[in-house]
Design a protein around this motif. Structure first.
Motif, PDB file in Angstrom:
ATOM      1  N   SER A 104       0.811  -1.213   0.000  1.00 55.14           N
ATOM      2  CA  SER A 104       0.000   0.000   0.000  1.00 55.14           C
ATOM      3  C   SER A 104       0.847   1.267   0.000  1.00 55.14           C
ATOM      4  CB  SER A 104      -0.930   0.015   1.214  1.00 55.14           C
ATOM      5  OG  SER A 104      -0.177  -0.021   2.418  1.00 55.14           O
ATOM      6  N   THR A 105       2.109   1.176   0.424  1.00 55.91           N
ATOM      7  CA  THR A 105       2.948   2.375   0.476  1.00 55.91           C
ATOM      8  C   THR A 105       3.273   2.902  -0.918  1.00 55.91           C
ATOM      9  OG1 THR A 105       5.026   1.113   0.512  1.00 55.91           O
ATOM     10  CG2 THR A 105       3.986   1.586   2.628  1.00 55.91           C
ATOM     11  N   ILE A 106       3.193   2.053  -1.924  1.00 54.39           N
ATOM     12  CA  ILE A 106       3.422   2.495  -3.304  1.00 54.39           C
ATOM     13  C   ILE A 106       2.125   2.454  -4.113  1.00 54.39           C
ATOM     14  CG2 ILE A 106       5.841   1.765  -3.296  1.00 54.39           C
ATOM     15  CD1 ILE A 106       4.930  -0.666  -5.004  1.00 54.39           C
ATOM     16  N   GLN A 107       1.003   2.289  -3.431  1.00 56.44           N
ATOM     17  CA  GLN A 107      -0.291   2.142  -4.111  1.00 56.44           C
ATOM     18  C   GLN A 107      -0.211   1.022  -5.142  1.00 56.44           C
ATOM     19  OE1 GLN A 107      -0.318   6.428  -5.244  1.00 56.44           O
ATOM     20  NE2 GLN A 107      -2.303   6.518  -4.226  1.00 56.44           N
ATOM     21  N   GLY A 108       0.289  -0.125  -4.665  1.00 58.20           N
ATOM     22  CA  GLY A 108       0.631  -1.221  -5.560  1.00 58.20           C
ATOM     23  C   GLY A 108      -0.513  -1.795  -6.352  1.00 58.20           C
ATOM     24  N   GLN A 109      -1.763  -1.602  -5.917  1.00 58.73           N
ATOM     25  CA  GLN A 109      -2.873  -2.174  -6.661  1.00 58.73           C
ATOM     26  C   GLN A 109      -3.326  -1.297  -7.824  1.00 58.73           C
ATOM     27  OE1 GLN A 109      -6.006  -4.078  -4.468  1.00 58.73           O
ATOM     28  NE2 GLN A 109      -4.708  -4.426  -2.681  1.00 58.73           N
ATOM     29  N   VAL A 110      -2.738  -0.110  -7.947  1.00 64.17           N
ATOM     30  CA  VAL A 110      -2.972   0.701  -9.148  1.00 64.17           C
ATOM     31  C   VAL A 110      -2.319  -0.001 -10.339  1.00 64.17           C
ATOM     32  CG1 VAL A 110      -2.477   2.898 -10.272  1.00 64.17           C
ATOM     33  CG2 VAL A 110      -3.104   2.841  -7.847  1.00 64.17           C
ATOM     34  N   ASP A 111      -3.012  -0.047 -11.448  1.00 59.50           N
ATOM     35  CA  ASP A 111      -2.487  -0.700 -12.652  1.00 59.50           C
ATOM     36  C   ASP A 111      -1.743   0.326 -13.498  1.00 59.50           C
ATOM     37  OD1 ASP A 111      -1.914  -2.130 -14.901  1.00 59.50           O
ATOM     38  OD2 ASP A 111      -3.924  -2.933 -15.185  1.00 59.50           O
ATOM     39  N   GLY A 112      -0.418   0.315 -13.402  1.00 61.18           N
ATOM     40  CA  GLY A 112       0.397   1.280 -14.131  1.00 61.18           C
ATOM     41  C   GLY A 112       0.372   1.087 -15.625  1.00 61.18           C
ATOM     42  N   VAL A 113       0.013  -0.102 -16.108  1.00 64.29           N
ATOM     43  CA  VAL A 113      -0.057  -0.318 -17.554  1.00 64.29           C
ATOM     44  C   VAL A 113      -1.184   0.507 -18.167  1.00 64.29           C
ATOM     45  CG1 VAL A 113      -0.512  -2.051 -19.333  1.00 64.29           C
ATOM     46  CG2 VAL A 113       0.973  -2.611 -17.404  1.00 64.29           C
ATOM     47  N   MET A 114      -2.251   0.707 -17.412  1.00 64.90           N
ATOM     48  CA  MET A 114      -3.393   1.464 -17.929  1.00 64.90           C
ATOM     49  C   MET A 114      -3.316   2.946 -17.598  1.00 64.90           C
ATOM     50  SD  MET A 114      -6.451  -1.231 -17.028  1.00 64.90           S
ATOM     51  CE  MET A 114      -7.682  -0.288 -17.922  1.00 64.90           C
ATOM     52  N   ALA A 115      -2.450   3.328 -16.639  1.00 70.95           N
ATOM     53  CA  ALA A 115      -2.356   4.732 -16.230  1.00 70.95           C
ATOM     54  C   ALA A 115      -1.817   5.585 -17.372  1.00 70.95           C
ATOM     55  CB  ALA A 115      -1.459   4.853 -15.007  1.00 70.95           C
ATOM     56  N   ARG A 116      -2.311   6.789 -17.491  1.00 64.60           N
ATOM     57  CA  ARG A 116      -1.874   7.712 -18.535  1.00 64.60           C
ATOM     58  C   ARG A 116      -0.888   8.698 -17.927  1.00 64.60           C
ATOM     59  NH1 ARG A 116      -4.660   6.731 -22.823  1.00 64.60           N
ATOM     60  NH2 ARG A 116      -3.834   8.560 -23.891  1.00 64.60           N
ATOM     61  N   ARG A 117       0.316   8.743 -18.515  1.00 67.63           N
ATOM     62  CA  ARG A 117       1.378   9.596 -17.999  1.00 67.63           C
ATOM     63  C   ARG A 117       2.068  10.292 -19.174  1.00 67.63           C
ATOM     64  NH1 ARG A 117       1.012   9.199 -12.383  1.00 67.63           N
ATOM     65  NH2 ARG A 117       3.189   9.849 -12.244  1.00 67.63           N
ATOM     66  N   SER A 118       2.823  11.342 -18.857  1.00 67.73           N
ATOM     67  CA  SER A 118       3.598  12.029 -19.893  1.00 67.73           C
ATOM     68  C   SER A 118       4.741  11.132 -20.358  1.00 67.73           C
ATOM     69  CB  SER A 118       4.171  13.335 -19.344  1.00 67.73           C
ATOM     70  OG  SER A 118       5.160  13.843 -20.218  1.00 67.73           O
ATOM     71  N   PRO A 119       4.895  10.922 -21.682  1.00 67.22           N
ATOM     72  CA  PRO A 119       5.952  10.035 -22.180  1.00 67.22           C
ATOM     73  C   PRO A 119       7.303  10.710 -22.353  1.00 67.22           C
ATOM     74  CG  PRO A 119       4.635  10.782 -24.008  1.00 67.22           C
ATOM     75  CD  PRO A 119       4.024  11.401 -22.773  1.00 67.22           C
ATOM     76  N   GLY A 120       7.409  12.008 -22.030  1.00 66.14           N
ATOM     77  CA  GLY A 120       8.675  12.684 -22.257  1.00 66.14           C
ATOM     78  C   GLY A 120       9.060  12.632 -23.727  1.00 66.14           C
ATOM     79  N   SER A 121      10.283  12.202 -24.003  1.00 56.99           N
ATOM     80  CA  SER A 121      10.796  12.167 -25.377  1.00 56.99           C
ATOM     81  C   SER A 121      10.545  10.841 -26.084  1.00 56.99           C
ATOM     82  CB  SER A 121      12.307  12.442 -25.366  1.00 56.99           C
ATOM     83  OG  SER A 121      12.587  13.727 -24.857  1.00 56.99           O
ATOM     84  N   ALA A 122       9.747   9.952 -25.499  1.00 61.58           N
ATOM     85  CA  ALA A 122       9.566   8.621 -26.075  1.00 61.58           C
ATOM     86  C   ALA A 122       8.828   8.650 -27.410  1.00 61.58           C
ATOM     87  CB  ALA A 122       8.822   7.723 -25.089  1.00 61.58           C
ATOM     88  N   LEU A 123       8.210   9.786 -27.767  1.00 61.85           N
ATOM     89  CA  LEU A 123       7.507   9.892 -29.045  1.00 61.85           C
ATOM     90  C   LEU A 123       8.392  10.431 -30.162  1.00 61.85           C
ATOM     91  CD1 LEU A 123       4.055  11.348 -27.896  1.00 61.85           C
ATOM     92  CD2 LEU A 123       4.690   8.966 -28.243  1.00 61.85           C
ATOM     93  N   LYS A 124       9.595  10.882 -29.843  1.00 59.37           N
ATOM     94  CA  LYS A 124      10.450  11.501 -30.856  1.00 59.37           C
ATOM     95  C   LYS A 124      10.759  10.597 -32.053  1.00 59.37           C
ATOM     96  CE  LYS A 124      12.804  14.863 -27.868  1.00 59.37           C
ATOM     97  NZ  LYS A 124      14.042  15.191 -27.144  1.00 59.37           N
TER      98      LYS A 124
END
Length: 748
Positions: free
Chosen positions: A310-330
């Motif tokens: 629970s300290t890292i909110q481990g049950q959140v599914d990071g594969v589905m979470a939407r985050r900024s990709p930084g330069s990964a789209l370049k």
């Protein structure tokens, strides 16, 4: 007659539910969930149960199971005599009667309860075969603790499927239903009740079948095996939820997905090991997704570092979470630019301070490299070249490409603007994996798959074979990076603004791996620099998996040639340093090198002369002729260039100095409408910038007949424009000029 009129009963209670199970592509169990009432119960068909377990169970519980009609009168009489005489003669219940007790929740210690049990047993025998009854009993019998049925019992107590049970294991399991509480297998300590019961049954079978005596018979006992299979918990929860309306799941039919158990365990171990080592620098969570690019099938799915933490909110599914990709789209900007014929891998791009209206992007290191080849700009993730290229792409540009690739960008293109190439939009790990699978395989947009029988989607081709190949080659690992030492991997990283997300996406043969490091609560950490934390995790995971590599061969549409190492163009006899490179014939902007030129230099004065008149001592030397703005970028980047000496001050020399090299206006762009804000002084000016020939020192700008200003070629003149149609022209100090038509609108 009553026998014939008995209604058909179901063998399972209406509220009975089996555990939901997730299996990998080969049928190996990955995840066993609890039933709604907190049990582990795995449906196992009769043909999947070891004959040894069936023999041991019938020997112990009901030797005449296949002969009686549900009730065995002789067994009942023997049991009754045992009660009267006070001697242990065994129970009188048949397998069918025990199933009736389980099915209807009967209390059978009273005469009425026993009679009702017998009636239900006869009713079952009237409508169901012996195999159906035996299967239902073995799937509902209690096997200790919260374990129900032989499928879960064989898995949790013996660590194997029911079909693989040995005779010893079968004997030990078969005695559990008689006393599931006292005989429950334990992780440690003695279990005399279980040991005595199983040894007694084993001796009985040994005598009947003539097994030789074995000293291990008395010592063998079951032990509690931990943990319960809980691999891919995020995907299991997701797929179970998606199939919640499917009654087959609660009836024991497993969900079979595309995951590969070995790949899943390999990725999980690599992620957990890496996070454990990096905890001291604040890296506590990571996610990963492994995809087979040709089929888009997901082979491994890690939604967080530790599901139950629970300290890292481990049950959140990071594969589905939407985050900024930084330069990964370049990489996709460069692929589109090569497809449109704007660049090839060795094309020189500008990496210097630039303003795009009010947008002033900087590089991650806040420094500029000056003129840089496209492949170096991409590999080293320079921001200015990427934004410049994105601006030059034909509409709808990167935004349109991402929308066509099914990336869920909720806002219109204007909202993201030129920040999109640097992570100005949010993507999910699935979407990023789909993009890199597109780059790795066929250039077509297809969603990742979690089921092998998934419906095929209409594939839209977005990138050509040639553009994809050249982009992958630009991303290939280079020598001199020991931690990233796999030349078969092409990869890119992305660090979001504020050090909140660190991404790395890599291609190895037919496989795409995407990893993410960060915190689900969005907390920043200076350690979240993708090249320093996510890239090592990517390569460690690839090494751990030992995926097969695939030999890359240039497609037929790529031509390999020698190029000038400095200009990136076709070499002339004056180009001393050359490198191999690929380009797309008929598409790539490839011309002979015009940077290296041979000139005549007066040995006495050191000045460049126009021609050899035979009267002076002249030397032939090769120099680099750079446009003034590129030369200024080299100077700012601290990179010296061999520039030519000045021309001798003669009319003939001036006439010979690039008479056809007219200025090229970069800003403003022709035929565009510029919208300025009257209320914002910073948004009232348009930068005037032009590329000029070598040797030009000053440029002069005009709007119609109105003089706007002068500057050196590397410094833009800021034009405080007013509304209207304008013809903007530039004049260099050699008398050469160019013009563009633009329109300016003012808004409050």
């Amino acid at each position: 007659m009553i026998w014939l009129l008995l209604p058909r009963p179901e063998l399972y209670p209406s509220e009975f539910r089996f555990s939901r199970t997730l299996e990998d592509r080969n049928g190996r169990l990955l995840h066993l969930a609890l039933t709604p009432d907190g049990k582990y119960s795995r449906f196992t068909p009769r043909q999947e149960i070891s004959p040894a377990l069936i023999e041991a169970t019938l020997t112990l519980e009901d030797r005449h199971f296949h002969e009686h009609p549900g009730v065995n009168p002789l067994s009942l009489l023997r049991a009754a005599w045992g009660v009267v005489s006070g001697s242990a003669k065994g129970g009188g219940s048949t397998i069918t009667m025990q199933l009736a007790r389980l099915r209807y929740g009967l209390h059978t210690r009273t005469p009425w309860g026993k009679a009702w049990q017998m009636f239900r047993a006869v009713q079952m025998e009237r409508h169901h075969t012996k195999d159906e009854i035996l299967e239902a009993y073995l799937n509902q019998a209690p096997y200790g603790g919260n374990v129900e049925g032989v499928g879960a019992a064989s898995l949790l107590w013996c660590g194997k499927p029911a079909r693989e049970l040995t005779m010893r294991e079968a004997v030990a399991l078969s005695v559990l239903p008689q006393s599931p509480t006292t005989r429950r297998p334990r992780a440690s300590g003695e279990n005399a009740s279980l040991a005595t019961a199983q040894h007694r049954l084993w001796e009985r079978l040994r005598e009947e079948r003539g097994f030789p005596a074995d000293p291990l018979d008395a010592a063998f006992t079951l032990r509690q095996l931990q943990p319960v299979p809980r691999e891919a918990p995020h995907l299991a929860r997701r797929l179970f939820a998606e199939k919640a309306a499917d009654d087959r799941i609660s009836s024991g039919v497993p969900v079979r997905c595309t995951l590969n158990a070995e790949r899943q365990r390999g990725v999980e171990q690599a992620v957990n090991d890496y996070v454990a080592r990096k905890r001291e620098v604040g890296i506590t969570n990571a996610c990963a997704l492994l995809v087979h690019a040709p089929t888009r099938e997901v082979l491994a799915y890690v939604g967080s570092g530790r599901f139950l933490d629970s300290t890292i909110q481990g049950q959140v599914d990071g594969v589905m979470a939407r985050r900024s990709p930084g330069s990964a789209l370049k990489p996709f900007i460069y692929a589109l630019a090569m497809q449109e014929g704007l660049i090839h891998p060795h094309t020189l791009l500008r990496d210097g301070r630039m303003a795009f209206g009010s947008y002033n992007p900087e590089n991650f290191d806040r420094h500029f490299a000056g003129p840089i080849s496209a492949q170096d700009a991409l590999y080293h993730s320079r921001n200015i070249p990427a934004v410049t290229l994105a601006q030059r792409l034909a509409a709808p540009g990167l935004y349109g490409f991402l929308k066509d690739a099914s990336v869920a960008l909720p806002r219109p293109a204007e909202f993201y603007g030129l920040a999109l190439p640097l992570g100005g939009g949010e993507v999910s790990m699935e979407e990023l994996a789909e993009l890199y699978a597109l780059l790795a395989n066929d250039g077509c947009t297809r969603r990742v798959q979690y089921f092998k029988d998934g419906a095929a989607m209409t594939a839209k081709s977005l990138l050509t074979t040639e553009a994809r190949y050249l982009t992958r080659e630009m991303l290939r690992t280079r020598e001199g990076e020991p931690a990233l030492d796999d030349p078969a991997v092409t990869w890119k990283t992305g660090t979001s603004h504020g050090f909140r997300d660190a991404w790395a996406a890599g291609i190895r043969g037919d496989y795409v791996l995407v990893v993410w490091i960060g915190n689900f609560n969005g907390k920043a950490n200076p350690a979240f620099i993708a090249r320093e934390c996510a890239a090592p995790l990517l390569f460690e995971t690839f090494r751990h998996l030992r995926l097969p590599m695939k030999r890359e061969t240039p497609p037929a549409g790529i031509e390999q040639v020698e190029l000038c190492a400095v200009s990136g163009q076709l070499p002339t006899p004056h180009c001393q340093h050359r490198v191999p490179g690929g380009f797309i014939p008929g598409v790539s902007p490839i011309t002979p090198c015009d940077i290296h030129r041979e000139v005549l230099v007066d040995a006495a004065t050191g000045l460049r002369v126009a021609r050899d008149d035979g009267k002076r001592d002249l030397k032939r030397e090769v120099y680099e002729f750079w446009p003034p703005d590129l030369l200024e970028m080299f100077k700012l980047a601290g990179v010296p260039r061999k520039t030519p000496p000045p021309l001798e001050p003669s009319a003939e020399a001036l006439v010979s100095a690039d008479a056809a090299a007219v200025p090229k206006i970069v800003s403003p762009r022709a035929a565009l409408i510029y919208t300025l804000q009257a209320s914002d002084a910073k948004r009232q000016a348009i930068p005037l910038r032009a590329d000029t020939a070598p040797g030009v020192n000053r440029v002069f700008w005009f709007a119609g007949s109105r003089f706007l200003g002068a500057s050196d070629p590397a410094t833009p003149v800021m034009w405080a424009a007013s509304a209207g149609k304008w013809r903007v022209h530039v004049l260099d100090d050699h008398g050469r000029s160019a013009a563009v038509e633009v329109r300016v609108e003012m808004v409050p």
